[in-house]
Design an enzyme around this catalytic site. Structure first.
Site, PDB file in Angstrom:
ATOM      1  N   GLY A  47     -86.581 138.218  32.587  1.00 40.68           N
ATOM      2  CA  GLY A  47     -86.425 138.350  31.074  1.00 40.68           C
ATOM      3  C   GLY A  47     -87.778 139.006  30.456  1.00 40.68           C
ATOM      4  N   ASP A 107     -89.080 127.411  27.313  1.00 44.44           N
ATOM      5  CA  ASP A 107     -88.009 126.639  26.949  1.00 44.44           C
ATOM      6  C   ASP A 107     -88.315 125.047  27.092  1.00 44.44           C
ATOM      7  OD1 ASP A 107     -85.516 126.016  25.772  1.00 44.44           O
ATOM      8  OD2 ASP A 107     -84.887 125.782  27.808  1.00 44.44           O
ATOM      9  N   LYS A 135     -89.617 127.694  22.119  1.00 42.97           N
ATOM     10  CA  LYS A 135     -88.666 126.556  21.450  1.00 42.97           C
ATOM     11  C   LYS A 135     -89.412 125.528  21.642  1.00 42.97           C
ATOM     12  CE  LYS A 135     -84.131 128.658  23.191  1.00 42.97           C
ATOM     13  NZ  LYS A 135     -83.087 128.292  24.075  1.00 42.97           N
ATOM     14  N   PHE A 156     -79.577 129.078  21.632  1.00 47.41           N
ATOM     15  CA  PHE A 156     -79.555 130.070  22.750  1.00 47.41           C
ATOM     16  C   PHE A 156     -79.446 131.211  22.315  1.00 47.41           C
ATOM     17  CE2 PHE A 156     -78.499 131.601  26.727  1.00 47.41           C
ATOM     18  CZ  PHE A 156     -79.025 131.100  27.634  1.00 47.41           C
ATOM     19  N   VAL A 157     -80.476 132.034  22.867  1.00 48.79           N
ATOM     20  CA  VAL A 157     -80.587 133.344  22.286  1.00 48.79           C
ATOM     21  C   VAL A 157     -80.315 134.333  23.375  1.00 48.79           C
ATOM     22  CG1 VAL A 157     -82.119 132.609  20.182  1.00 48.79           C
ATOM     23  CG2 VAL A 157     -83.193 133.254  22.557  1.00 48.79           C
ATOM     24  N   ARG A 169     -79.292 142.319  27.858  1.00 45.75           N
ATOM     25  CA  ARG A 169     -80.992 142.346  27.847  1.00 45.75           C
ATOM     26  C   ARG A 169     -81.156 143.560  27.302  1.00 45.75           C
ATOM     27  NH1 ARG A 169     -82.762 138.705  31.976  1.00 45.75           N
ATOM     28  NH2 ARG A 169     -81.249 138.334  33.586  1.00 45.75           N
TER      29      ARG A 169
HETATM   30  P1  IMP Z   1     -88.117 126.862  30.943  1.00 47.35           P
HETATM   31  O1  IMP Z   1     -88.762 126.861  32.560  1.00 47.35           O
HETATM   32  O2  IMP Z   1     -87.101 125.802  30.685  1.00 47.35           O
HETATM   33  O3  IMP Z   1     -89.390 126.823  30.256  1.00 47.35           O
HETATM   34  O4  IMP Z   1     -87.391 128.049  30.980  1.00 47.35           O
HETATM   35  C1  IMP Z   1     -87.977 129.253  30.817  1.00 47.35           C
HETATM   36  C2  IMP Z   1     -86.679 130.408  31.234  1.00 47.35           C
HETATM   37  O5  IMP Z   1     -85.323 130.012  30.918  1.00 47.35           O
HETATM   38  C3  IMP Z   1     -87.072 131.552  30.417  1.00 47.35           C
HETATM   39  O6  IMP Z   1     -87.849 132.531  31.196  1.00 47.35           O
HETATM   40  C4  IMP Z   1     -85.563 132.264  30.352  1.00 47.35           C
HETATM   41  O7  IMP Z   1     -85.271 132.846  31.571  1.00 47.35           O
HETATM   42  C5  IMP Z   1     -84.748 130.998  30.318  1.00 47.35           C
HETATM   43  N1  IMP Z   1     -84.088 130.729  29.188  1.00 47.35           N
HETATM   44  C6  IMP Z   1     -84.656 129.590  28.252  1.00 47.35           C
HETATM   45  N2  IMP Z   1     -84.004 129.627  26.933  1.00 47.35           N
HETATM   46  C7  IMP Z   1     -83.334 130.675  27.168  1.00 47.35           C
HETATM   47  C8  IMP Z   1     -82.396 131.492  25.815  1.00 47.35           C
HETATM   48  O8  IMP Z   1     -82.405 130.719  24.832  1.00 47.35           O
HETATM   49  N3  IMP Z   1     -81.724 132.403  26.198  1.00 47.35           N
HETATM   50  C9  IMP Z   1     -81.892 132.997  27.516  1.00 47.35           C
HETATM   51  N4  IMP Z   1     -82.700 132.499  28.327  1.00 47.35           N
HETATM   52  C10 IMP Z   1     -83.411 131.219  28.117  1.00 47.35           C
HETATM   53 MG    MG Z   2     -83.559 134.005  32.324  1.00 49.42          MG
END
Ligand code: IMP
Ligand code: MG
Length: 186
Positions: A47, A107, A135, A156-157, A169
């Site tokens: 990402g 996230d 977020k 969700f983006v 992407r």
């Molecule tokens: P976390 O571990 O929950 O903070 O998630 C981080 C990872 O979740 C990011 O590096 C993204 O790859 C993925 N992610 C979280 N939210 C989104 C979204 O809205 N769209 C796409 N990928 C997301």
């Molecule tokens: Mg991802």
């Protein structure tokens, strides 16, 4: 009509807004790390790749780039499981270097909560986080972020590095997924 348009509820951050903010972040990072020693941008795949490519063009001081791939998602999952895995580790030593993690989005926070101590254990001169998106309403663990592009609502983006089941992407903007229309693969 392009295929992605079916799944696009709205454009959350335009290409111009992204580019302006990335330029500002690059300038701020350049000023903050000037004269400090070796700077290493650590991009979290996949990402963070578009963000890194644009950001580094606005960083005016010498720096190195590295990549790491982690996964906390099951296929098509819409929420982080909290189970983080390193899929591909760094190719070089970070000891004594100023490491700046370049991430697409924070996230729940589980990914960086898992990764940060692992990197700290390798004795970098410093460790900081630069994320394009955050977020805050979804956070399950606190993460200290030094550089933030945009705070976004709980949607969700996709686009600008973020995928919709591995696609789109390449879009130059950040869009909100229309989950009524998009059918996730099983
Ligand atoms: P976390 O571990 O929950 O903070 O998630 C981080 C990872 O979740 C990011 O590096 C993204 O790859 C993925 N992610 C979280 N939210 C989104 C979204 O809205 N769209 C796409 N990928 C997301
Ligand atoms: Mg991802």
């Amino acid at each position: 009509m392009a295929e992605y348009e079916k799944y696009l509820k709205s454009v959350l951050i335009t290409e111009a807004q992204v580019q302006e903010r990335v330029r500002e972040l690059g300038q701020q990072i350049s000023a903050d790390y000037e004269g400090k020693g070796d700077l290493l941008l650590l991009c979290i795949l996949k990402g963070g790749v578009m963000f890194l490519a644009d950001l580094m063009r606005h960083i005016s001081i010498p720096h190195q780039i590295e990549f790491m791939a982690v996964s906390s998602y099951g296929k098509s999952a819409r929420a982080s499981s909290g189970h983080v895995r390193i899929l591909m580790d760094l190719a070089s030593d970070i000891e004594g270097k100023h490491v700046l993690i370049v991430e697409d989005i924070i996230d729940s926070g589980h990914t960086l909560d898992y990764l940060s101590p692992q990197l700290e254990a390798r004795d970098p001169a410093s460790l900081a986080i630069c994320t394009l998106l955050s977020k805050p309403s979804r956070r399950e663990v606190d993460i200290l972020v030094q550089y933030l592009g945009f705070e976004i609502p709980n949607e969700f983006v996709f686009g600008y590095g973020l995928d919709l089941d591995e696609k789109y992407r390449n879009l130059p903007f950040v869009g909100v997924v229309d989950l009524d229309v998009y059918q996730p693969e099983e």
